[in-house]
Write a protein that holds these residues in place. Structure first.
Motif, PDB file in Angstrom:
ATOM      1  N   ALA A  18      -4.896  -9.630  -0.315  1.00  0.00           N
ATOM      2  CA  ALA A  18      -4.971  -9.822   1.139  1.00  0.00           C
ATOM      3  C   ALA A  18      -4.383 -11.167   1.531  1.00  0.00           C
ATOM      4  O   ALA A  18      -3.639 -11.268   2.527  1.00  0.00           O
ATOM      5  N   ALA A  19      -4.680 -12.201   0.766  1.00  0.00           N
ATOM      6  CA  ALA A  19      -4.210 -13.546   1.100  1.00  0.00           C
ATOM      7  C   ALA A  19      -2.701 -13.677   0.957  1.00  0.00           C
ATOM      8  O   ALA A  19      -2.078 -14.485   1.663  1.00  0.00           O
ATOM      9  N   HIS A  20      -2.101 -12.905   0.073  1.00  0.00           N
ATOM     10  CA  HIS A  20      -0.648 -12.962  -0.118  1.00  0.00           C
ATOM     11  C   HIS A  20       0.095 -12.770   1.201  1.00  0.00           C
ATOM     12  O   HIS A  20       1.123 -13.411   1.454  1.00  0.00           O
ATOM     13  N   LEU A  21      -0.434 -11.918   2.066  1.00  0.00           N
ATOM     14  CA  LEU A  21       0.248 -11.607   3.326  1.00  0.00           C
ATOM     15  C   LEU A  21       0.183 -12.754   4.321  1.00  0.00           C
ATOM     16  O   LEU A  21       1.020 -12.834   5.228  1.00  0.00           O
ATOM     17  N   ARG A  31       2.727  -5.303   0.064  1.00  0.00           N
ATOM     18  CA  ARG A  31       2.058  -5.300   1.366  1.00  0.00           C
ATOM     19  C   ARG A  31       0.792  -4.457   1.275  1.00  0.00           C
ATOM     20  O   ARG A  31       0.821  -3.235   1.403  1.00  0.00           O
ATOM     21  N   ASP A  32      -0.317  -5.117   1.023  1.00  0.00           N
ATOM     22  CA  ASP A  32      -1.620  -4.452   0.961  1.00  0.00           C
ATOM     23  C   ASP A  32      -2.434  -4.911   2.168  1.00  0.00           C
ATOM     24  O   ASP A  32      -3.085  -5.959   2.144  1.00  0.00           O
ATOM     25  N   ASP A  33      -2.400  -4.116   3.221  1.00  0.00           N
ATOM     26  CA  ASP A  33      -3.098  -4.477   4.451  1.00  0.00           C
ATOM     27  C   ASP A  33      -4.474  -3.810   4.550  1.00  0.00           C
ATOM     28  O   ASP A  33      -5.094  -3.798   5.610  1.00  0.00           O
ATOM     29  N   VAL A  34      -4.944  -3.259   3.430  1.00  0.00           N
ATOM     30  CA  VAL A  34      -6.268  -2.629   3.394  1.00  0.00           C
ATOM     31  C   VAL A  34      -7.252  -3.456   2.576  1.00  0.00           C
ATOM     32  O   VAL A  34      -8.454  -3.425   2.830  1.00  0.00           O
ATOM     33  N   ALA A  35      -6.763  -4.228   1.621  1.00  0.00           N
ATOM     34  CA  ALA A  35      -7.642  -4.980   0.717  1.00  0.00           C
ATOM     35  C   ALA A  35      -8.630  -5.852   1.477  1.00  0.00           C
ATOM     36  O   ALA A  35      -9.823  -5.902   1.141  1.00  0.00           O
ATOM     37  N   GLY A  36      -8.153  -6.540   2.497  1.00  0.00           N
ATOM     38  CA  GLY A  36      -9.031  -7.411   3.271  1.00  0.00           C
ATOM     39  C   GLY A  36     -10.144  -6.652   3.962  1.00  0.00           C
ATOM     40  O   GLY A  36     -11.288  -7.132   4.041  1.00  0.00           O
ATOM     41  N   ARG A  37      -9.849  -5.468   4.440  1.00  0.00           N
ATOM     42  CA  ARG A  37     -10.868  -4.672   5.112  1.00  0.00           C
ATOM     43  C   ARG A  37     -11.947  -4.233   4.127  1.00  0.00           C
ATOM     44  O   ARG A  37     -13.138  -4.183   4.470  1.00  0.00           O
ATOM     45  N   LEU A  38     -11.558  -3.931   2.900  1.00  0.00           N
ATOM     46  CA  LEU A  38     -12.536  -3.499   1.905  1.00  0.00           C
ATOM     47  C   LEU A  38     -13.462  -4.632   1.488  1.00  0.00           C
ATOM     48  O   LEU A  38     -14.558  -4.381   0.975  1.00  0.00           O
ATOM     49  N   VAL A  67      -0.100  -9.283  -7.150  1.00  0.00           N
ATOM     50  CA  VAL A  67       0.929  -8.582  -6.366  1.00  0.00           C
ATOM     51  C   VAL A  67       2.092  -8.126  -7.226  1.00  0.00           C
ATOM     52  O   VAL A  67       2.705  -7.087  -6.934  1.00  0.00           O
ATOM     53  N   THR A  68       2.410  -8.849  -8.301  1.00  0.00           N
ATOM     54  CA  THR A  68       3.540  -8.402  -9.123  1.00  0.00           C
ATOM     55  C   THR A  68       3.186  -7.148  -9.912  1.00  0.00           C
ATOM     56  O   THR A  68       3.975  -6.209  -9.974  1.00  0.00           O
ATOM     57  N   SER A  94      -6.470  -0.126  -3.229  1.00  0.00           N
ATOM     58  CA  SER A  94      -6.285   0.520  -1.930  1.00  0.00           C
ATOM     59  C   SER A  94      -5.093   1.466  -1.888  1.00  0.00           C
ATOM     60  O   SER A  94      -4.708   1.925  -0.808  1.00  0.00           O
ATOM     61  N   PHE A  95      -4.505   1.787  -3.039  1.00  0.00           N
ATOM     62  CA  PHE A  95      -3.308   2.622  -3.062  1.00  0.00           C
ATOM     63  C   PHE A  95      -3.504   3.920  -2.291  1.00  0.00           C
ATOM     64  O   PHE A  95      -2.633   4.343  -1.531  1.00  0.00           O
ATOM     65  N   ALA A  96      -4.638   4.581  -2.489  1.00  0.00           N
ATOM     66  CA  ALA A  96      -4.867   5.886  -1.862  1.00  0.00           C
ATOM     67  C   ALA A  96      -4.867   5.801  -0.342  1.00  0.00           C
ATOM     68  O   ALA A  96      -4.495   6.764   0.338  1.00  0.00           O
TER      69      ALA A  96
END
Length: 277
Positions: A18-21, A31-38, A67-68, A94-96
């Protein structure tokens, strides 16, 4: 915690993604825009820590690793067109939620999955169609049977992602798990940690902090592999190496043409293998 509840390492990895973004600028590696919500109520504190202290090696190193390896496996799934993706030790993956076209089987400790379900509900999210939770402690084996009970189809193309997990398991469990993946006829993308003497300066510095953090959390590192040991292990299990890369080569080269602190270092490697026919 060893019983699988509220894994501190799972939270650390989700916070890093989440912090990477918001910390690392462009280009965005994953681009994981769900991790922070979880992460729920913990997100502000955990991501905020990256905002305030993000240049510390244990924080930017965790972002780089997370992220890599995530980008590598997601690029492989996109390139192969597999219809089934198995995530071993899924944690707060959060892939799914971000890839509705793939059937996803998340394998993890039952207590961790109960915690994740609560996190999903608290975030106001719904479990995506095609996401199956597969409760299993890998230390006890039984992966193939657990997947079959969840609806996994061995005859269909599949990829197993095993990231950030093998280092916490006994070496015998690592080998037994790879052997089970080979028996499924699936592709495997796994990472493993190299021993301290095989790391570069940044990797050793990162490792000194990371070793202490995971030990204090009750999730100590247990298995390290040299690259030739990793390849030999995979071969013994009936799989053929297709790619074997360090962090620098795990993502497109333009991802490292960036400012800021994020950069590749030698700490772990990623191995992509396919089952021998």
């Amino acid at each position: 915690m060893l019983d699988g509840t509220a894994s501190r390492t799972a939270m650390m990895v989700a916070a890093a993604r989440a912090a990477h973004l918001v910390v690392d600028g462009r280009p965005v590696i994953l681009r994981d825009d769900v991790a922070g919500r979880l992460l729920g109520d913990a997100a502000d504190d955990l991501v905020g820590y990256h905002r305030q202290h993000g240049s510390h090696v244990v924080l930017w190193g965790t972002r780089a690793l997370g992220v890599t390896r995530g980008r590598f496996v997601e690029d492989r799934i996109a390139a192969s067109g597999v219809a089934q993706y198995v995530v071993l030790g899924a944690g707060l993956d959060s892939f799914a939620f971000r890839n509705p076209g793939v059937r996803v089987f998340e394998v993890d400790h039952p207590d961790t999955q109960a915690w994740k379900r609560e996190s999903i509900s608290a975030a106001g999210l719904s479990v995506p169609d095609g996401l199956e939770f597969v409760p299993l402690d890998l230390e006890g084996g039984g992966l193939a049977g657990a997947l079959a009970a969840a609806g996994f189809e061995p005859g269909r193309p599949a990829l197993v992602g095993w990231l950030g997990v093998s280092v916490y398991l006994a070496r015998a469990t690592v080998e037994a798990t790879v052997r089970e993946v080979a028996g499924l006829g699936a592709e495997l993308v796994m990472d493993y940690m190299v021993p301290p003497e095989a790391r570069d300066g940044v990797g050793r510095e990162y490792g000194e902090f990371a070793d202490r953090v995971v030990a204090e959390s009750g999730e100590p590192y247990r298995t390290f592999l040299e690259p030739d040991e990793a390849e030999a292990l995979v071969a013994r299990c009936g799989m053929e190496v297709r790619a074997h890369v360090g962090m620098e080569d795990a993502v497109p080269p333009e991802m490292w043409r960036r400012g800021g602190v994020l950069r590749p270092f030698v700490f772990s490697r990623i191995l992509h293998a396919t089952a021998l026919s």
